[in-house]
Design an enzyme around this catalytic site. Structure first.
Site, PDB file in Angstrom:
ATOM      1  N   ASP A  92       0.885  -1.197   0.140  1.00 30.06           N
ATOM      2  CA  ASP A  92       0.043  -0.042  -0.096  1.00 30.06           C
ATOM      3  C   ASP A  92       1.050   1.326  -0.121  1.00 30.06           C
ATOM      4  O   ASP A  92       1.507   1.330   0.815  1.00 30.06           O
ATOM      5  CB  ASP A  92      -0.915  -0.121   1.220  1.00 30.06           C
ATOM      6  CG  ASP A  92      -1.854  -0.878   1.080  1.00 30.06           C
ATOM      7  OD1 ASP A  92      -2.144  -1.767   0.164  1.00 30.06           O
ATOM      8  OD2 ASP A  92      -2.740  -1.103   2.112  1.00 30.06           O
ATOM      9  N   ASP A 152     -15.194  -3.355  -1.950  1.00 30.03           N
ATOM     10  CA  ASP A 152     -14.669  -2.917  -0.514  1.00 30.03           C
ATOM     11  C   ASP A 152     -16.303  -2.659   0.162  1.00 30.03           C
ATOM     12  O   ASP A 152     -16.716  -1.922   0.023  1.00 30.03           O
ATOM     13  CB  ASP A 152     -13.790  -1.980  -0.200  1.00 30.03           C
ATOM     14  CG  ASP A 152     -12.627  -2.092  -1.289  1.00 30.03           C
ATOM     15  OD1 ASP A 152     -12.020  -3.130  -1.336  1.00 30.03           O
ATOM     16  OD2 ASP A 152     -12.256  -1.165  -1.673  1.00 30.03           O
TER      17      ASP A 152
END
Length: 247
Positions: free
Chosen positions: A8, A130
């Site tokens: 990330d 998500d």
């Protein structure tokens, strides 16, 4: 089943967030290319890259770093998400050597874009869903929509999507274990293979996912993304992938 390390990217560094909160981040490395090299040496067969700044900005912010990783490891498949809102961005990443591009927010806000992208770049499009309590979140998880994750996934059944990444926001970065029930529910309702994400924190999660990977799901569970667990040593990437290979 693939065990896929997450890298990330926030402000040029490798970080992990808790439940997607940008203000609750832990920096693990300031050299993303070296981090990619490390996970490759540990047996990774694919890397999951997320441009966290890009997810909030709506356009690539750490794209240059992603392309550096692709150039350094041309034989390692990469999947990138965060700030991908148009075909030009997808084309730019693919031309740089990235194998898969993840459409998240745009898949929720404008579902026909997924079909358009799949047609333009067949075999290279992943949808990222998500969810929080079954409802899809967008814009770097800053907004929770009124769209049900299973209902949305079914809309893409005939578009040519390579796979769906399903992330349980409540568990992401919390080291609490993957949401097996919700992952199975999604995979069972769709012909598209699912990649589990959020809370994959120990070998038991890998074992449990493997048990249901093909036996209880329609499209099947083809992979599991893990982040904080492998950075902190709670999950051994090489051992987890080796276990999957033996299964």
């Amino acid at each position: 089943m693939l065990v896929i390390p997450a890298i990330d990217l926030k402000d040029g560094q490798c970080v992990r967030l808790r439940q997607g909160r940008m203000e609750d981040s832990t920096v693990f490395s300031d050299d993303p290319v070296q981090t990619a090299t490390h996970w490759k040496e540990q047996g990774a067969r694919r890397l999951h890259l997320v441009d966290l700044n890009g997810a909030f900005a709506g356009e690539p912010v750490n794209g240059g770093i992603v392309k550096e990783i692709a150039a350094a490891h041309p034989d390692l498949p990469l999947q990138i998400g965060g700030g991908i809102r148009d075909l030009a961005t997808i084309e730019s990443y693919l031309n740089a050597g990235v194998q898969y591009v993840i459409i998240g927010t745009q898949a929720v806000k404008h579902p026909p874009f997924v079909a358009e992208a799949c047609k333009a770049f067949p075999g290279h499009i992943i949808v990222g869903l998500d969810a929080k309590d079954g409802w899809v979140a967008t814009h770097g998880w800053a907004e929770v929509s009124d769209v049900n994750v299973v209902d949305l996934a079914q809309q893409f059944a005939d578009d040519g999507v390579d796979s769906i990444i399903y992330t349980d926001i409540a568990r992401d970065g919390m080291m609490q274990g993957v949401n097996i029930e919700a992952t199975v529910r999604l995979a069972s309702s769709s012909s598209i293979p699912v990649i589990a994400s959020g809370g994959v924190s120990r070998m038991e999660d890998i074992v449990e996912l493997l048990k249901v990977a093909d036996t209880e799901t329609g499209g099947g569970i083809m992979g599991a993304i893990t982040g904080r667990a492998i950075y902190e040593g709670a999950l051994d990437l090489a051992a987890a992938q080796a276990y999957c290979d033996r299964y």
